[in-house]
Design a protein around this motif. Sequence first.
Motif, PDB file in Angstrom:
ATOM      1  N   ASN A 448      73.916  97.395  42.595  1.00  0.00           N
ATOM      2  CA  ASN A 448      74.946  98.609  43.689  1.00  0.00           C
ATOM      3  C   ASN A 448      74.688  99.459  42.837  1.00  0.00           C
ATOM      4  OD1 ASN A 448      76.573  99.289  45.684  1.00  0.00           O
ATOM      5  ND2 ASN A 448      78.204  99.022  44.178  1.00  0.00           N
ATOM      6  N   ILE A 449      74.378 100.848  43.269  1.00  0.00           N
ATOM      7  CA  ILE A 449      74.525 102.100  42.775  1.00  0.00           C
ATOM      8  C   ILE A 449      75.715 102.511  42.783  1.00  0.00           C
ATOM      9  CG2 ILE A 449      73.663 104.435  43.084  1.00  0.00           C
ATOM     10  CD1 ILE A 449      71.089 102.589  42.365  1.00  0.00           C
ATOM     11  N   SER A 450      76.399 102.678  41.573  1.00  0.00           N
ATOM     12  CA  SER A 450      77.878 102.888  41.716  1.00  0.00           C
ATOM     13  C   SER A 450      78.091 104.394  41.589  1.00  0.00           C
ATOM     14  CB  SER A 450      78.569 102.360  40.518  1.00  0.00           C
ATOM     15  OG  SER A 450      78.527 101.008  40.450  1.00  0.00           O
ATOM     16  N   ALA A 451      77.236 105.182  40.998  1.00  0.00           N
ATOM     17  CA  ALA A 451      77.417 106.769  41.003  1.00  0.00           C
ATOM     18  C   ALA A 451      76.110 107.197  40.755  1.00  0.00           C
ATOM     19  CB  ALA A 451      78.349 106.977  39.855  1.00  0.00           C
ATOM     20  N   ILE A 452      76.094 108.623  41.021  1.00  0.00           N
ATOM     21  CA  ILE A 452      74.906 109.418  40.643  1.00  0.00           C
ATOM     22  C   ILE A 452      75.492 110.645  40.070  1.00  0.00           C
ATOM     23  CG2 ILE A 452      72.795 110.769  41.371  1.00  0.00           C
ATOM     24  CD1 ILE A 452      72.606 108.681  43.629  1.00  0.00           C
ATOM     25  N   VAL A 453      74.827 111.121  38.772  1.00  0.00           N
ATOM     26  CA  VAL A 453      75.298 112.328  38.200  1.00  0.00           C
ATOM     27  C   VAL A 453      74.072 113.234  38.343  1.00  0.00           C
ATOM     28  CG1 VAL A 453      76.293 113.500  36.308  1.00  0.00           C
ATOM     29  CG2 VAL A 453      77.011 111.230  36.736  1.00  0.00           C
ATOM     30  N   ARG A 454      74.285 114.491  38.978  1.00  0.00           N
ATOM     31  CA  ARG A 454      72.964 115.251  39.114  1.00  0.00           C
ATOM     32  C   ARG A 454      73.728 116.690  38.651  1.00  0.00           C
ATOM     33  NH1 ARG A 454      71.242 115.245  44.835  1.00  0.00           N
ATOM     34  NH2 ARG A 454      70.345 113.084  44.271  1.00  0.00           N
ATOM     35  N   ASP A 455      73.058 117.377  37.878  1.00  0.00           N
ATOM     36  CA  ASP A 455      73.518 118.707  37.350  1.00  0.00           C
ATOM     37  C   ASP A 455      75.143 118.849  37.012  1.00  0.00           C
ATOM     38  OD1 ASP A 455      70.715 119.751  37.746  1.00  0.00           O
ATOM     39  OD2 ASP A 455      71.256 120.342  39.648  1.00  0.00           O
ATOM     40  N   GLU A 456      75.471 117.710  36.449  1.00  0.00           N
ATOM     41  CA  GLU A 456      76.770 117.616  35.844  1.00  0.00           C
ATOM     42  C   GLU A 456      77.851 117.245  37.031  1.00  0.00           C
ATOM     43  OE1 GLU A 456      77.387 117.438  32.540  1.00  0.00           O
ATOM     44  OE2 GLU A 456      75.079 117.920  32.411  1.00  0.00           O
ATOM     45  N   THR A 457      77.301 117.194  38.111  1.00  0.00           N
ATOM     46  CA  THR A 457      78.394 116.770  39.172  1.00  0.00           C
ATOM     47  C   THR A 457      78.202 115.249  39.699  1.00  0.00           C
ATOM     48  OG1 THR A 457      77.807 119.110  40.118  1.00  0.00           O
ATOM     49  CG2 THR A 457      78.680 117.539  41.734  1.00  0.00           C
ATOM     50  N   LEU A 458      79.070 114.726  39.886  1.00  0.00           N
ATOM     51  CA  LEU A 458      79.333 113.388  40.307  1.00  0.00           C
ATOM     52  C   LEU A 458      79.095 113.248  41.723  1.00  0.00           C
ATOM     53  CD1 LEU A 458      79.963 110.283  39.537  1.00  0.00           C
ATOM     54  CD2 LEU A 458      82.231 110.830  39.967  1.00  0.00           C
ATOM     55  N   ILE A 459      77.999 112.260  42.256  1.00  0.00           N
ATOM     56  CA  ILE A 459      77.696 112.406  43.640  1.00  0.00           C
ATOM     57  C   ILE A 459      78.079 110.856  44.259  1.00  0.00           C
ATOM     58  CG2 ILE A 459      75.880 112.289  45.305  1.00  0.00           C
ATOM     59  CD1 ILE A 459      74.520 114.647  43.627  1.00  0.00           C
ATOM     60  N   THR A 460      78.782 110.754  45.227  1.00  0.00           N
ATOM     61  CA  THR A 460      79.137 109.283  45.554  1.00  0.00           C
ATOM     62  C   THR A 460      78.055 109.008  46.472  1.00  0.00           C
ATOM     63  OG1 THR A 460      81.374 109.952  45.613  1.00  0.00           O
ATOM     64  CG2 THR A 460      80.620 107.705  46.916  1.00  0.00           C
ATOM     65  N   PRO A 461      77.093 107.866  46.027  1.00  0.00           N
ATOM     66  CA  PRO A 461      76.016 107.250  46.781  1.00  0.00           C
ATOM     67  C   PRO A 461      75.995 106.751  48.210  1.00  0.00           C
ATOM     68  CG  PRO A 461      76.353 106.178  45.022  1.00  0.00           C
ATOM     69  CD  PRO A 461      77.573 106.968  45.082  1.00  0.00           C
ATOM     70  N   TYR A 462      75.434 106.958  48.989  1.00  0.00           N
ATOM     71  CA  TYR A 462      75.168 106.092  50.400  1.00  0.00           C
ATOM     72  C   TYR A 462      74.065 106.001  50.773  1.00  0.00           C
ATOM     73  CZ  TYR A 462      74.883 110.820  52.516  1.00  0.00           C
ATOM     74  OH  TYR A 462      74.841 111.896  52.898  1.00  0.00           O
TER      75      TYR A 462
END
Length: 507
Positions: A448-462
């Motif tokens: 399960n993808i719990s989190a994505i960090v992109r350019d120091e920003t936390l993204i909630t995956p869907y």
Amino acid sequence: MQILFMQAFGIDTYVFLAGLLLISGVIAAKFSNRIGLPSLVFFILVGMVLGNDGLGIIYFDNAEAARMIGIFALIIILFEGGMQAKWGTIRSVALPSISLATAGVFITSAVVGYAAHLVFGVTILEGMLFGAIVGSTDAAAVFATLKERSVKAKMGATLEAESGTNDPMAVFLTVSFIELIQTPEADAVQLIPSFFWQMGIAVAAGLAIGKLASIFINRINLDSGGLYPIFTVSFALLTYASAEFVGASGFLAVYVSALVIGNSELTYRYSIFQFNEGFAWMAQIIMFVILGLLVFPAQLFTANIIWNGLLLSTILIFIARPAAVFLTTAFMGYQLKEKLFISWSGLRGAVPIILATFPVVADLENAQLFFNVVFFVVLTSALVQGSSISWVARKLDLTGPIKDIPHHSIELISLGKANAEMVQFKVDEDLEIVGRKLHEINFPDKANISAIVRDETLITPYGETEIQAGDFLYILVASKEEPALKKVLEKKKPSAKPVQKKYTPKK
């Protein structure tokens, strides 16, 4: 001899000093790269300032105690370095590294030893003893310096593998020459089988204990996740002692076992690695401060030591080390600029200083002279070579990519008893998952993808989230599904050339 002499201060004062030393070491490690000097230089200077010829706060002249502290610290440092090394990279440079660690040390020792014989007017055996002491590169210095610099993976792997495996040759030569000096009738030829025994048994012990340690770490069910790093480090001490008990090289055995453990699938891997890194830094700070305390600046910075030390340092850096590198890596696929860089990066550090205590403990005639000159050579190597590695790498076009370490942090709950892991994965641009949406990727059922960090920003995956190059994925996965997850994540685009994997599990 005294170990520590506390001058009219209470225990609280020395507890305060201990804390201050560690804080100073951490700050020095942070800013040493900006200043352009290896952190070990600052640690040594702290010891010299606090010592008898400095502020006079601590008096320390026990070479045997320094040797014991140094050996313990080197075990921790070698173990951490081996744990961090990637077997695929180390395997690609195994032959040249072993050649440098054996024949290279011998050639360096012979050239410097003969020079010491001429410079000091000592016997040829005493000169060769000096050469043996400074003949090997130092794991603590190399590991720490390369962590602070950005060089190509092949160069870094060669230097780390060499420094992690060349201590047995240096120790063997040092001990052998001391024995030959003390017992002139001894037969040098009879010492050769001892070297092969030390190397062979050390490798076997390291492989065996490393494999057993990996099994035990994964199968034991401890009540606290904080016990796993301690459990792991205990195998480093056990490996060293086991090898030494049977007359093998404990340092080599520790490095080999760390390679095995570090490249195995481990539960609580993240906690183990973080603990080892911090413990290795603390060991390094303590070791170099102690070695700084051991030297007396009034004896070190004399005209005789300075001029002879500079002469021998010049011979070591510009003649002995390059000769060893060019001879032992001939026909091994290294370009001229790579050989020049390896020649320049042969840092000396704690190992030569610790080996220099061997003649002192053995009470040889010129032991104190050798110790002071060795110390001066180490300082010269750290100041001249260590501070210019980045510059030399740039001039030779051997700089590597900047290490991509995320500045964000995610606190993870221990999942060992649930047989689940949190995996951190950096997405490179040549991977097949780049540009694809999450629902289009065939992840294992229990991932399960719990989190994505992109350019120091936390993204909630869907499901409609698109993976981009440079993303950091945090994936919760059942332990048994991790191999399948790795295959999905690391699959390359059809036209992509293979590059070094960036897969890093965090537990």
